[in-house]
Enzyme design. Structure first.
Site, PDB file in Angstrom:
ATOM      1  N   SER A   1      -5.238   2.433   9.032  1.00 22.57           N
ATOM      2  CA  SER A   1      -3.779   2.348   9.099  1.00 22.57           C
ATOM      3  C   SER A   1      -3.145   3.598   8.511  1.00 22.57           C
ATOM      4  O   SER A   1      -3.803   4.397   7.831  1.00 22.57           O
ATOM      5  CB  SER A   1      -3.280   1.095   8.371  1.00 22.57           C
ATOM      6  OG  SER A   1      -3.527   1.193   6.995  1.00 22.57           O
ATOM      7  N   THR A   2      -1.849   3.762   8.794  1.00 20.13           N
ATOM      8  CA  THR A   2      -1.121   4.915   8.251  1.00 20.13           C
ATOM      9  C   THR A   2       0.213   4.430   7.693  1.00 20.13           C
ATOM     10  O   THR A   2       0.831   3.522   8.251  1.00 20.13           O
ATOM     11  CB  THR A   2      -0.951   6.007   9.334  1.00 20.13           C
ATOM     12  OG1 THR A   2      -0.351   7.147   8.728  1.00 20.13           O
ATOM     13  CG2 THR A   2      -0.085   5.580  10.503  1.00 20.13           C
TER      14      THR A   2
ATOM     15  N   GLU B   1       0.844  -1.201   0.000  1.00 25.26           N
ATOM     16  CA  GLU B   1       0.000   0.000   0.000  1.00 25.26           C
ATOM     17  C   GLU B   1       0.884   1.258   0.000  1.00 25.26           C
ATOM     18  O   GLU B   1       0.685   2.186  -0.796  1.00 25.26           O
ATOM     19  CB  GLU B   1      -0.895  -0.026   1.245  1.00 25.26           C
ATOM     20  CG  GLU B   1      -1.962   1.028   1.277  1.00 25.26           C
ATOM     21  CD  GLU B   1      -2.808   0.926   2.547  1.00 25.26           C
ATOM     22  OE1 GLU B   1      -2.588   0.003   3.358  1.00 25.26           O
ATOM     23  OE2 GLU B   1      -3.693   1.775   2.723  1.00 25.26           O
TER      24      GLU B   1
HETATM   25  O1  LIG Z   1      -8.404   8.134  -3.700  1.00 30.33           O
HETATM   26  C1  LIG Z   1      -8.735   8.915  -2.791  1.00 30.33           C
HETATM   27  N1  LIG Z   1      -9.087  10.194  -3.049  1.00 30.33           N
HETATM   28  C2  LIG Z   1      -9.445  11.073  -2.076  1.00 30.33           C
HETATM   29  N2  LIG Z   1      -9.478  10.744  -0.776  1.00 30.33           N
HETATM   30  C3  LIG Z   1      -9.142   9.485  -0.435  1.00 30.33           C
HETATM   31  C4  LIG Z   1      -8.763   8.516  -1.406  1.00 30.33           C
HETATM   32  N3  LIG Z   1      -8.477   7.385  -0.766  1.00 30.33           N
HETATM   33  C5  LIG Z   1      -8.672   7.629   0.541  1.00 30.33           C
HETATM   34  N4  LIG Z   1      -9.082   8.882   0.752  1.00 30.33           N
HETATM   35  C6  LIG Z   1      -9.375   9.518   2.048  1.00 30.33           C
HETATM   36  O2  LIG Z   1      -8.709   8.766   3.053  1.00 30.33           O
HETATM   37  C7  LIG Z   1      -9.459   8.748   4.247  1.00 30.33           C
HETATM   38  C8  LIG Z   1      -9.789   7.368   4.732  1.00 30.33           C
HETATM   39  O3  LIG Z   1      -8.921   6.394   4.298  1.00 30.33           O
HETATM   40  P1  LIG Z   1      -9.401   4.909   3.955  1.00 30.33           P
HETATM   41  O4  LIG Z   1     -10.878   4.752   4.042  1.00 30.33           O
HETATM   42  O5  LIG Z   1      -8.801   4.587   2.633  1.00 30.33           O
HETATM   43  O6  LIG Z   1      -8.747   4.091   5.128  1.00 30.33           O
HETATM   44  P2  LIG Z   1      -7.605   2.975   5.093  1.00 30.33           P
HETATM   45  O7  LIG Z   1      -6.590   3.465   4.097  1.00 30.33           O
HETATM   46  O8  LIG Z   1      -7.056   2.953   6.488  1.00 30.33           O
HETATM   47  O9  LIG Z   1      -8.262   1.709   4.681  1.00 30.33           O
HETATM   48  C9  LIG Z   1     -10.731   9.504   3.932  1.00 30.33           C
HETATM   49  O10 LIG Z   1     -10.520  10.821   4.361  1.00 30.33           O
HETATM   50  C10 LIG Z   1     -10.827   9.466   2.431  1.00 30.33           C
HETATM   51  O11 LIG Z   1     -11.545  10.567   1.955  1.00 30.33           O
HETATM   52 CA   LIG Z   2      -6.591   4.400   2.005  1.00 33.89          CA
END
Ligand SMILES: O=c1[nH]cnc2c1ncn2[C@@H]1O[C@H](COP(=O)(O)OP(=O)(O)O)[C@@H](O)[C@H]1O
Ligand SMILES: [Ca+2]
Length: 452
Positions: free
Chosen positions: A227-228, A195
């Site tokens: 996650s970050t 990722e």
């Molecule tokens: O492709 C993208 N375009 C714009 N914002 C995104 C995109 N992917 C993730 N985000 C933003 O990332 C944040 C949440 O991340 P996500 O739901 O992907 O969690 P994760 O990466 O921990 O699974 C939200 O603020 C969402 O708007």
């Molecule tokens: Ca994400």
């Protein structure tokens, strides 16, 4: 008569051979066509042109084809913890040239797939809605050669394995019934390192650093819900030598090998961090979660991963920022690996870094901008102080900004460090999706080279 009979006999023999032979030739042409589409997709590296900001419909597609530019597409689904998103990438290529990324169509839906863990059948509606966007966007004759892939991140990583697999199987069925090109590995949970690496590829491709030898690369910070990730290309040997196992990763793409520092912290995404700061546990409802990051008079509810929590402020809360930052520091203690080198590299920050900064007006909502760790800290102090007397629409704003400012310092960034925040570069989303699409195309081509 004998002659006729012999002729008839001969014809039957020919048709018995001709039928399977014809079938084989058709199959060969089809496979060769698919291979040809992807062979040029991975020649060296892709480029991007100003046409990325262009109209895209059947007419536009025909214009490109008649201008002797072949057009092809890739579809990547990002099944994130807070939402599912489709990225449809359009590439074009003239004869003997490297392909060009010409357009992206993006659409996002909420909630994320993991919200359907206990009602799997309901997960298909959103996926089908997003697939319809791909059908509208991609010309009919290219559907069967357009690869369709879904990669899930923290939301599914945090679910019990069996529940996550049921969700993935449901999506697989929907994909297999679609007219697009699906392989055995079309639906999966992506590991955290991939990722981070994929997002690093995206941002370095879009900033023109990937294809220009000698140009500096930029680092990437992504703050998701679960996650970050932090990823950069170390320039000094000490970083490679002193990083713990699992932080340095080598990968090959388009004939280049990269050695990156990349790590994904599961549970340190903004939503998971909120729960930890509140003292809650993933998947377990609590009576009431009390936090020094809320004003003392605050009472409310918070829905996270299908559970509604009662939340409230500490009764004796006075200096909100001091108490809140103490609590956040406890949560971050000994969780994050620090590197010296990050001080000297340029970084792009995505996702919640962007959303939070835009929410409090630190950057333009559309254009993004640059800011320092200190800007996050000053905003946190200001918001925490004022929300005691002036309740905010978002009760988490003090906690979130405090968390971001301390997390960045835990990574080793000084307060004066400047970050670039960008949602899009050249009208393409700064997400791991583009990098993962490049990687997928590259691996598909390597597999096909083995077969042929
Ligand atoms: O492709 C993208 N375009 C714009 N914002 C995104 C995109 N992917 C993730 N985000 C933003 O990332 C944040 C949440 O991340 P996500 O739901 O992907 O969690 P994760 O990466 O921990 O699974 C939200 O603020 C969402 O708007
Ligand atoms: Ca994400």
């Amino acid at each position: 008569m004998r002659k006729i009979l012999r002729n008839n006999h001969g014809n039957m023999k020919i048709s018995r051979i001709a039928y399977p032979l014809g079938l084989f030739v058709c199959l060969f042409i089809y496979v060769a066509y698919v291979k040809w589409r992807w062979a040029f997709a991975s020649q060296r590296i892709f480029s991007i042109t100003e046409t990325a900001v262009g109209p895209r419909n059947q007419q536009y597609h025909e214009k490109l084809v008649t201008a002797n530019r072949a057009v092809f597409y890739g579809i990547m689904f990002d099944a994130g913890s807070t939402g599912t998103r489709i990225h449809i990438f359009q590439f074009t290529q003239s004869a003997k040239e490297t392909p060009t990324l010409t357009h992206e169509t993006f659409k996002a839906l909420k909630p994320g797939l993991s919200a359907y863990a206990d009602d799997v059948d309901k997960s298909t509606q959103g996926i089908e809605e997003l697939l319809n966007v791909a059908k509208e966007e991609i010309p009919f004759d290219l559907w069967k050669v357009t690869p369709l892939v879904l990669k899930a991140t923290a939301g599914l990583r945090l679910l019990p394995g069996e529940k996550a697999q049921k969700l993935l199987q449901k999506v697989r069925e929907v994909f297999q019934a679609s007219p697009f090109l699906v392989g055995d590995d079309c639906v999966s949970i992506m590991n955290g390192t991939d990722e981070g690496v994929s997002a690093w590829i995206t941002v370095n491709f879009l900033t023109g650093n990937l294809n220009t030898p000698g140009k500096n690369s930029v680092g990437m910070l992504d703050l998701g819900g679960g996650s970050t990730q932090i990823t950069f290309l170390p320039k000094i040997e000490v970083t490679l030598q002193t990083s713990p196992a699992g932080y340095i990763t080598s990968f090959q793409m388009f004939n280049n090998t990269y050695k990156l520092y990349s790590y994904s912290y599961l549970g340190l995404g903004l939503m998971s961090a909120r729960l930890a700061i509140l003292g809650g546990v993933e998947g377990k409802p609590d009576n009431e979660l009390v936090s020094p990051c809320f004003p003392s008079s605050f009472n409310g509810e918070w829905e996270h991963a299908e559970i509604t929590y009662k939340i409230s402020g500490h009764k004796a809360g006075v200096h909100l920022y001091e108490l809140c930052s103490q609590r956040v520091s406890e949560i971050l203690q000994n969780k994050v690996h620090k590197t010296e080198e990050v001080k000297n590299l340029d970084f792009y920050a995505f996702s919640y870094y962007y959303d939070l900064a835009a929410n409090v007006g630190l950057i333009d909502k559309e254009k993004g901008g640059s800011l320092t760790v200190e800007d996050f800290e000053i905003a946190a102090k200001y918001v925490c102080r004022t929300m005691e007397v002036n309740p905010q629409k978002n009760p988490f704003i003090c906690m979130d900004l405090t968390y971001i400012s301390l997390l960045l310092q835990e990574f080793g960034f000084p307060k004066t460090k400047v970050f670039k925040l960008a949602r899009k570069i050249d009208d393409i989303e700064t997400s791991w999706a583009l990098g993962a699409t490049f990687h997928y195309i590259d691996s598909l081509n390597r597999q096909q080279n083995k077969v042929f």
